[in-house]
Scaffold this motif. Structure first.
Motif, short mmCIF file in Angstrom:
data_model
loop_
_atom_site.label_atom_id
_atom_site.label_comp_id
_atom_site.label_asym_id
_atom_site.label_seq_id
_atom_site.Cartn_x
_atom_site.Cartn_y
_atom_site.Cartn_z
N GLU A 1 2.31 1.52 -3.50
CA GLU A 1 1.37 2.26 -4.40
C GLU A 1 1.37 3.75 -4.08
O GLU A 1 1.09 4.25 -5.27
N ALA A 2 1.26 4.09 -3.03
CA ALA A 2 0.89 5.61 -2.84
C ALA A 2 2.24 6.41 -3.42
O ALA A 2 1.98 7.53 -3.64
N SER B 1 0.67 -1.31 -0.05
CA SER B 1 -0.07 0.06 0.06
C SER B 1 1.04 1.18 -0.05
O SER B 1 0.63 2.31 -0.76
N HIS C 1 8.74 1.30 -5.06
CA HIS C 1 8.32 1.83 -5.98
C HIS C 1 9.04 2.16 -7.05
O HIS C 1 8.64 2.17 -8.43
N ALA D 1 8.62 3.93 -14.47
CA ALA D 1 7.22 4.23 -14.84
C ALA D 1 7.07 5.13 -15.79
O ALA D 1 5.97 5.42 -16.46
N ARG E 1 4.26 5.19 -5.66
CA ARG E 1 4.09 5.21 -7.19
C ARG E 1 3.18 6.14 -7.84
O ARG E 1 3.40 6.65 -8.94
N ALA E 2 1.87 6.34 -7.18
CA ALA E 2 0.92 7.04 -7.77
C ALA E 2 1.18 8.72 -7.91
O ALA E 2 0.63 9.42 -8.75
N LYS E 3 2.19 9.10 -7.10
CA LYS E 3 2.60 10.36 -7.24
C LYS E 3 3.35 10.71 -8.44
O LYS E 3 3.61 11.87 -8.83
N GLY E 4 3.83 9.67 -9.28
CA GLY E 4 4.47 10.00 -10.69
C GLY E 4 6.18 10.05 -10.39
O GLY E 4 6.59 10.32 -9.22
#
Length: 603
Positions: free
Chosen positions: A31-32, A28, A172, A272, A34-37
């Motif tokens: 993922e948080a 979790s 990440h 990414a 990674r989601a920031k780019g």
């Protein structure tokens, strides 16, 4: 495709169930992140300018933020032969990144100490703690959040585990681990060991010892015996963080440089920003760690990894215990004989077929999870191939399906022994582990009176005084992580070997560590609870009888009434200062037990 062995499957499922709360939290968190780019896109213009100011030809590309930026975390120093070749790597990596439209920067350096230098010295009391220092330093290096992927340059004992812990904290991000490779073969390891024993017995002088050591450790690269450093390299292949076949290619060669350049390109391709996003947290799952444990057993690897793998796994929310290692050892054949488990060195092992052959044969035997993610793509089958550098091009070809030397490397169907090289011991003394791959069967069970010591210098003094003339179990206590950082006790190996060679029954029992070069003398190590915690080892007295049974997996005090005695204490003030030890008091006060990885990052 061969079905996965039932025990491998069962142990993996047990680890997954045991780890579910902590693993879920870790994923979790990843993922948080990674989601920031790509993180540097969120930096202020001033922050970016600081980060790019010295980047020369890469400044404009970095400012555009569309190209991947590779963070280099390096353990380079030129005192360690294994790490000296890393001096050249940043330039190779930067150039390779530019060739694919990316950039690369040295994010930071981490310390790298040599256990071979500090054996028997005060500096060894910092050795285990250096792993967690490395993890902290690597995290600082990556904390600038300007990188889309990372490459980690490290080889030796605590360095790779520390870097893996940090890579998990930044799970990440994709990462490729890059080795430097082993030095070319020098004086054969058995000849070196013979001279060490002769010196310990007073049969040759220091000049002969020095000549033998210099002939053995003679150039750039990893020491060629199969100790902790080379066990680390094996793990990085079995667990999918090296490029296939990268571990045992000698330094400063065309193939070594080509693998380094390709590793940089591959790391960027996994970010990414690309089409093949593969972060570390996807690679280092429960199956990857089980594959690593199988590799550890199949190769007869270093006992140090019993601690390090647990700590590495916990950094990703995965909970391993010594029973997992023991059960996997019971069904893993010992396929390799590399010193100290044989006469060959890692160069001979690599020439005979090496890790590519071994991984292929273990896959055919159903002893590895075949479907793990790796930096080379999905599936461990990628690691059965050998790298080839020809006419300036790097490619991978099918590896060997037969060993070229069955005195060094054998198939799982005809192994050197049917079970792996590690055994968990449990009994009235507590819990311990033993490396048995180099211990002859007649020494798997030892029953004898104990001699108790509080440091290895006292053992050496007793040996020189002729006090160890009978069957004996040498107990060296107050050597655990809380007592003094859990130093290796490898300097005891020559004298214990002499006792064994005289026909005595002899063994070592300690709450400390032995070396990755643990050899033919049975050694029950990492005893928990350690003496500082008042464990039964702190209640032993000279003359008490003990029984060590590596066949049944037991470690017992035979003398009645020992458990009713008060635990002795020791004056540990001599461990508190000098050689930087005063700076590590917080580590000694915080560190967890060996069974949970002897780490400061939570017990």
């Amino acid at each position: 495709m061969t079905a996965v062995n039932d025990t491998v499957k069962r142990v993996t499922e047990r680890i997954i169930a045991r780890s579910e709360p902590t693993r879920t939290l870790h994923l979790s968190n990843m993922e948080a992140a990674r989601a920031k780019g790509p993180a540097r896109a969120h930096l202020s213009c001033s922050g970016q300018a600081h980060a790019y100011a010295a980047s020369g030809p890469d400044k404009d590309r970095l400012a555009a933020t569309g190209a991947g930026n590779l963070g280099i975390v390096t353990a380079y120093n030129d005192m360690l032969s294994a790490h000296q070749p890393f001096e050249r790597f940043p330039d190779l990596i930067r150039q390779a990144a530019r060739e694919v439209g990316g950039t690369a920067q040295v994010a930071g350096g981490v310390p790298a100490m040599c256990d071979g230098v500090t054996q028997g010295e005060a500096g060894m009391e910092l050795s285990l703690f250096s792993r967690d220092v490395i993890a902290l330093a690597a995290s600082v290096a990556l904390s600038h959040n300007t990188f889309d992927a990372a490459v980690f340059l490290g080889v030796c004992d605590k360095i790779v585990p520390g870097l893996v812990i940090a890579a998990q904290a930044f799970g990440h991000l994709p990462a490729v681990f890059m080795p430097a490779g082993p030095m070319e073969s020098g004086l054969p390891n058995d000849e070196k060991a013979k001279v060490r024993q002769e010196f310990a017995a007073g049969e040759v002088g220091r000049d002969a010892l020095m000549a033998a050591e210099m002939a053995s450790y003679h150039g750039p690269g990893t020491c060629t015996f199969y100790g902790t450093a080379n066990t680390n390299q094996m793990l990085m292949e079995f667990m999918g963080l090296h490029l296939p076949g990268a571990s045992f290619v000698t330094p400063n060669t065309g193939l070594r440089d080509a693998l380094t350049r390709e590793g940089a390109k591959r790391a960027l391709s996994l970010s990414a920003l690309g089409n093949d996003y593969t972060p570390v947290c996807d690679i280092l799952d429960e199956r990857a760690f089980v594959n690593g444990i199988v590799g550890l057993n199949a190769t007869g690897g270093s006992t140090n990894l019993l601690i390090h793998l647990i700590a590495m796994a916990r950094a990703g929310g995965i909970i391993l215990d010594w029973q997992d290692f023991s059960e996997l050892s019971d069904i893993t054949p010992l396929m390799a004989r590399v010193y100290p488990n044989g006469l060959a060195d890692v160069n001979h092992f690599h020439a005979a077929g090496g890790l590519g052959y071994m991984i292929g044969d273990l896959l055919k035997s159903g002893l590895l999870h075949p479907d793990t993610k790796t930096v080379a793509g999905a599936g461990l089958e990628n690691y059965t191939k050998d790298p080839v550098f020809k006419d300036g091009e790097l490619s991978w070809h099918d590896g060997l399906d037969e060993s070229l030397n069955d005195k060094i490397l054998r198939p799982a169907s005809d192994p050197f022994q049917p079970t792996g090289g590690l055994r968990r011991l449990a009994g009235s003394l507590g819990t311990s582990v033993m490396k048995i791959s180099a211990v002859a069967a007649e020494h798997h069970v030892i029953e004898a009176p104990v001699r108790v010591f509080h440091d290895q210098e006292a053992v050496k003094a007793a040996f020189k005084a002729g006090e160890l003339a009978d069957d004996v179990i040498v107990v060296v206590r107050f050597q655990g992580p809380k007592a003094n950082g859990m130093p290796e006790l490898h300097s005891l190996t020559p004298l214990l070997s002499i006792l064994q060679g005289r026909g005595q029954k002899v063994a070592l029992v300690t709450d400390g560590r032995m070396s990755g070069a643990s050899g033919k003398v049975p050694a029950a190590i990492h005893v928990c609870p350690e003496a500082v915690d008042g464990g039964p080892i702190a209640k032993l007295q000279d003359g008490d009888r003990m029984r060590i049974d590596a066949t049944q997996g037991t470690l017992d005090i035979l003398t009645p009434g020992v458990s009713e005695r008060p635990a002795v204490t020791a004056d540990l003030s001599a461990n508190a200062a000098g050689t930087g030890r005063e700076l590590f008091a917080t580590f000694r006060n915080t560190v967890g037990s060996a069974t949970t990885g002897a780490t400061i990052f939570g017990d």
